[in-house]
Design a protein around this motif. Sequence first.
Motif, mmCIF file in Angstrom:
data_model
loop_
_atom_site.group_PDB
_atom_site.id
_atom_site.type_symbol
_atom_site.label_atom_id
_atom_site.label_comp_id
_atom_site.label_asym_id
_atom_site.label_seq_id
_atom_site.Cartn_x
_atom_site.Cartn_y
_atom_site.Cartn_z
ATOM 1 N N ARG A 121 0.883 -1.169 0.000
ATOM 2 C CA ARG A 121 0.000 0.000 0.000
ATOM 3 C C ARG A 121 0.919 1.218 0.000
ATOM 4 N NH1 ARG A 121 -3.542 -1.450 5.150
ATOM 5 N NH2 ARG A 121 -1.431 -1.381 5.947
ATOM 6 N N GLN A 122 1.626 1.376 -1.095
ATOM 7 C CA GLN A 122 2.754 2.282 -1.207
ATOM 8 C C GLN A 122 2.480 3.668 -0.634
ATOM 9 O OE1 GLN A 122 4.343 2.583 -5.153
ATOM 10 N NE2 GLN A 122 6.218 3.516 -4.455
ATOM 11 N N SER A 123 3.449 4.126 0.143
ATOM 12 C CA SER A 123 3.473 5.457 0.762
ATOM 13 C C SER A 123 2.538 5.611 1.957
ATOM 14 C CB SER A 123 3.187 6.560 -0.263
ATOM 15 O OG SER A 123 4.181 6.562 -1.260
ATOM 16 N N ARG A 124 1.765 4.590 2.299
ATOM 17 C CA ARG A 124 0.943 4.659 3.512
ATOM 18 C C ARG A 124 1.785 4.217 4.709
ATOM 19 N NH1 ARG A 124 -4.379 1.568 1.182
ATOM 20 N NH2 ARG A 124 -4.683 2.914 -0.621
ATOM 21 N N PRO A 125 1.419 4.614 5.909
ATOM 22 C CA PRO A 125 2.167 4.174 7.085
ATOM 23 C C PRO A 125 2.167 2.644 7.206
ATOM 24 C CG PRO A 125 0.741 6.014 7.654
ATOM 25 C CD PRO A 125 0.380 5.588 6.253
#
Length: 195
Positions: A121-125
């Motif tokens: 879930r690219q770029s999510r924490p």
Amino acid sequence: MALDIQPLDRFRDLLARARHLEATEAALMSLATVGADGWPAVREIYLQAVDDTGLVFFTHDCSRKARQLAENPRAAACFYWPALGQQVQVEGVTEPVDDATADDAWAGRSRESQLAAWASRQSRPLDSDEALTARVADYRKRFDFQRQIPRPAHWCGYRLVPERIEFWSSGWRYLHVRERYERDAHAWVIQRLEP
């Protein structure tokens, strides 16, 4: 002065020479984007292809770069090949690639890379390494009996269509050679710049 020269052909020639000397790292580029908030971001990504229109790369549509490109399609890329003493800067406007181009690029990725693209879930924490590893395992199980893993809808591509390309060559006693190509309505205009 307007010249009938295609700078993307010149770029492809340099890239081929760099690949001969630097293998896969030759396709590594710094990509700069700026979102609506005005904050710039730059990151190293891999150039996937060069066609007669521009430079092609891929990402997750939830990534910071994709969000910024949705807000402001202008971007810049920079390549530096120390072994050649060459640098190329490309500035222009990005456009989404078509599904066929994205599907072809997806098919050329390794299975592990495809699974990671599904799971990320690219770029999510990040909740935890364990949660990410579990998602990869879930997708591995889901696609276990499929010969081809389908491209997820969130994995998309962009083409950076150049409006300006600058070639920099290392020069003797710091007298570097700089040549800038700028697109006008009919041709590329080339200009030498002071080092």
